[in-house]
Write a protein that holds these residues in place. Sequence first.
Motif, PDB file in Angstrom:
ATOM      1  N   MET A 155       0.835  -1.202   0.000  1.00  0.00           N
ATOM      2  CA  MET A 155       0.000   0.000   0.000  1.00  0.00           C
ATOM      3  C   MET A 155       0.872   1.255   0.000  1.00  0.00           C
ATOM      4  N   PHE A 156       1.915   1.196   0.805  1.00  0.00           N
ATOM      5  CA  PHE A 156       2.795   2.354   0.919  1.00  0.00           C
ATOM      6  C   PHE A 156       3.451   2.694  -0.418  1.00  0.00           C
TER       7      PHE A 156
ATOM      8  N   ALA B 244       2.546   1.801  -3.374  1.00  0.00           N
ATOM      9  CA  ALA B 244       1.558   2.193  -4.376  1.00  0.00           C
ATOM     10  C   ALA B 244       1.230   3.670  -4.218  1.00  0.00           C
ATOM     11  N   SER B 245       1.121   4.125  -2.972  1.00  0.00           N
ATOM     12  CA  SER B 245       0.728   5.514  -2.766  1.00  0.00           C
ATOM     13  C   SER B 245       1.867   6.494  -3.061  1.00  0.00           C
ATOM     14  N   ILE B 246       3.112   6.034  -3.025  1.00  0.00           N
ATOM     15  CA  ILE B 246       4.188   6.954  -3.425  1.00  0.00           C
ATOM     16  C   ILE B 246       4.674   6.665  -4.845  1.00  0.00           C
ATOM     17  N   ASP B 247       3.831   5.874  -5.585  1.00  0.00           N
ATOM     18  CA  ASP B 247       4.117   5.609  -6.994  1.00  0.00           C
ATOM     19  C   ASP B 247       5.483   4.985  -7.223  1.00  0.00           C
TER      20      ASP B 247
END
Lengths: 375, 269
Positions: A368-369, A371-374
């Motif tokens: 998740m982490f 993914a959220s910072i691309d």
Amino acid sequence: MASASLLDISRSGDEVTAVGHGFWTSEHADVLEEAVASAARAHPRPSAARIDLADVERMDTFGALLLERLRRAWTQDGVEPRVVGLKRRYGVLLQEMSRTGHDPQPPARHREAMVERLGHNVVAIGRDSTALLNFVGATVAASLRMATRPRTFRFTSMVNQIDRVGLRAVPIIILITFLIGCILAQQGIFHFRRFGAEIYVVDMVGVLVLRELGVLIVSIMIAGRSGSAYTAELGSMRMREEVDALRVMGFDPVEILVIPRIYALIIALPLLTFIGSMSALIGGGLLAWLYGGIAPGVFMDRLKDAISIDHFLVGIIKAPFMAGVIGIVACMEGLRVGGSAESLGYHTTASVVKAIFLVIVMDGVFAMFFASIDM
Amino acid sequence: MANGETMEQGNEEAGVGEPLISVRDLVVGFGDRVILDHLSLDILRGEILGFVGTSGGGKSVLTRTILGLVPKRSGTVEVFGQDLDTLNEAQRSAVERRWGVLFQQGALFSSLTVKQNIQFPLRENLKLSQKLMDDIAYAKIEMVGLKCEAGEKLPSELSGGMIKRASLARALALDPEILFLDEPTSGLDPIGAGDFDELIRTLQQTLGLTVFMVTHDLDSLHTVCDRIAALADGKVIAQGPIETMMASTHPWLRAYFHGARARAVRSER
């Protein structure tokens, strides 16, 4: 050779006579029990009773206990039976038996019902979480203490542990990850071939291995191989009071035993992850060549396009955190071992199960982490 | 019945003093180290034989060899007149049912309660109703001087002395003819050890047992043992009642029975 009857009952007038025969021993106890029960049932409340044991050749505790049972059955009905003909050497045994069996037998051990067990488990999960937090705290505190006086850090011990959990784990890690790489490539080619997209197998293997599988497989392997070893070592040290010995000498067991082990894992696991990922890529590439007809040169070119340094970093950044979790859980469980061998076994199992569980949870959180910072 | 013939010889009155176990020329070693060197020993029916020797001198090895837990290099072990090497499996297990063993640490099965521990050999060997098995288990528990409540406890919940008693109860489960005790009083306080000695004497008389006891306890040797055998350099160097031991001129025996601790024991009497 068992005589036809171990116990004959006859009645003359008001007196009931029970005559015993043969071997009143454990081998015949089941038959004798039946005979005693039916004798007591068939002749309740006799006005006089006699038990003749002259013909009993051998008697052990089992026979004596059943004789006592018959005597008590009739005594309860109000008649004290006369025991005659008992061989002298069995007198003490019978006396001993008549002393026993007066205390009530305790109720069978209480078995937990399902709801109760559920409750216990919930409470246990709560306690485990607190204990884990406590231990993380203790480890961090010990690390900080050591940071202020670096000379107390046990460098030799850590190097020794790196040898054990890192270097010696290399062959098995290479083997397992190589096979996983092969399987991944084979499955990919088999299914992608149907729509002519075999070449994308390279992307799949590259991304999957570098981001996820490399670090996961290696962490799970190390949790099973080295985490369990940590728990068992520390646990047996606790069983033999070695940990207490350290403590009374004024040493902190966390500093001496736990810190070098955890840091050894934190150093070793990223290296193993790198080795494992490379080995999986080699396995995948080899299979792609042999099974899918993708030449190594093509594989390499495609791999360069498919993956970036980010993919590699995502995998490697996770590794030390996985190592920390495995090390902390393993050492914590080791130091929670009680005095008995079964507690050692219990905690070793718990250590591996909890470590693998937490590794997978952490992996989800990282996914998740990133993914959220691309990344 | 398969063991009919073996039972007929179990007439205690007829055979007091005949050897129940006889060990001849036994050699046991590990690697290039010889532990027992042509050792011979008889255990007679109805006696309590105390077995003494230096620590690590092979006392437990002899017990374990008789029980078949340690392989021997040569020599014979006859139990109840049968050479153990010549027996087939069924005959051997018939012999094994006739002996009971109290291990040094108790060796109670940790996952079973005391009652289940005692019932384990019963359940495997005999077909009995649960009620009779319960009665027998509790009778044995009381015979070894435990309270009935102990029956539902797990070994981890027992004290050292209780573990010894509980495993004695398990050793007695099948009414064995011979009982092996490996340091029964080690780890007990002097009062507990004295009580245990007395218990063994009482049980021996009640059940007509033959007892083979490996021990270091000078008190036990003085109070309960009919005969003592001493092991040194892999051989039995002396055997006989305590008086024989005291009178022996062998240096090790003199040190053992006339040392400071031995004098203290004697002056108490």
